[in-house]
Design a protein around this motif. Sequence first.
Motif: not given
Length: 609
Positions: A6-11, A160-163, A262-264, A268-270
Amino acid sequence: ETATEPPGGLGADTNTMYNSSQPLRSSQEESSTSGVPLSGEHAEADKFEKFERWLRENGADYSMLELREYVTKEGVGSNLSENDEGEEKKEAGMKDSNNVSSDCQSKNDESSEMRGVHSRVNIPPNTVCVSIPRKCLITVEMGQATPIGQSILNSDLDLDAPKHIFLMVYLLWDRKVNGDKSFFKPYYDILPKTLSNMPIFWSDDELAYLEGSYLLAQIADRNDAITDDYQAICEIAPELADIATLDEFKWARMCVCSRNFGLQVDGHRTSALVPYSDMLNHYRPRETKWTFDDESQCFTITTLQTIPAGAQVYDSYGQKCNHRFLLNYGFAVEDNREIDGFCPNEVPLELGVMPDDPLFDAKQEFWTRGDGPQTSGGVGGGVAALAAAVTAASASRHQHLDPNAVVSSALEAATAAAVGRNKQLHSNTSTRNCSLSGNISDDSIPPVKRVRVCVSNNENTRILFSMLRVLACNDIELRAISSSPASSINDGTCPSYVSRALLGLSASNMGTALASSSGVFYRTCRDIRHPLGLRNERAAMEHLMETVGRALAMYPTTLTQDVIDLEDEMSYPRFSNKRHAKIQVRGEKEVLHHYAQWARTSLDVMDVI
């Protein structure tokens, strides 16, 4: 299944899911979901009190909220959460059978209950109701910093899913190495000990409830992928076997899959595990939004509407098909619809040219046009070689060289690549070919194409009908669609035979292409967006009927029986694996029946015409 973060940031809300169409949920909650506060002499109270005290002492603020548990008649509990790189998430409680949660306790666990987060007071819109400081988050970078994480980073493993892997590694490593001294011990103590609601942990008897469903293959694939990851990491970091068994590795994978966000963070995306925030259950339409606030250095959850005192506070896991809910969170949404009525439940349909088709060779060429394995850049190897040849041909004109000579070696390389590609495709699709053509697994069978469809007139629906029209073609129709130009791509520097090669025409047709005087764009089996004629459209709809019929024949029960079964909450208890499996297969059949009705209606209309 690997899902997008999911994209980081509000909402940020890509991983939310809707399970209900009522926007005013608080007025419709059942008394059974009001919950009992986790305090006093309650069974789990002590560890949760320690967990909340740990959060408050480290700067967390959720003073307007409280944790509650729900004890069901069946004694089966769960709590929601998801997101895999595969899906990213949060935790959930329930509201009717449409809300679910994945922080599930084992049926044999001493505390068989579901948990959720409730408001203590009326909370106005645009209020930050949860604030978790950065120090309480477990991030991908923390897993990368461990000895095992460093070994993974220094290897060339294709995981398969590194993060997810790095979050899992930290979770397992810290619990084992630091034990009671771990900063995160109060958080670890409230994590579910088992995840019996997750399909990868289901017994054979429970998996049998999914007979006929494509989800069975996805469950097997998920188990295989986790096992492969575990074994691969043990090869380069043997110490993993000392801190976790394969079963513990699977447990960590599904904890992370169902809980990570999923955050910013600082640009930096993490991904991160966020204590307390991952305990919000799922509900659609969403009532809250979340983000990482760089200014306060906290993960925050903000209300989008008024939440009455005592009401459960929900997160949305996103708009998803029930198979993703069940696979990644351990629940299926009873009425998985948005407020506009759209249902994202989908079914994959498999299509391919049958070996006994009299036009097999010609259809196979058109069917596979443009196919090929993807490189990291997203372009097939043969096409990439030809693309480079186009550039070389253009440059050769300026150097007074023969562009045909410059390109010839690239054409040879592309042809060789295509041969290798087809062999690989035959190998990779042998299992799927068996499902399409009985027990046949001959190398002459072309690749099977799979398209996921839902009850919607979307791009995948258009692709499905395009492919059906190709399979229904007679000789005249096939020649027309495989040679009719749509738009020229010849810019005066690209020979027409290179244009055709780039679009997947086989080497056997190069002679004709070489004689062509202009480069044109030839359509693929995905591009026949309009009926070719009554005969073809009728044959296409008949093929659709057969395809749907084969899929429905795989199930041991009918859609009608499934609907009747779900009305029986004694035999199919709420929140049970048996019920969630039944909800999943019912949803698949609803999609299949939709396309069967579409085909029948189309045939009736054409009979009138």
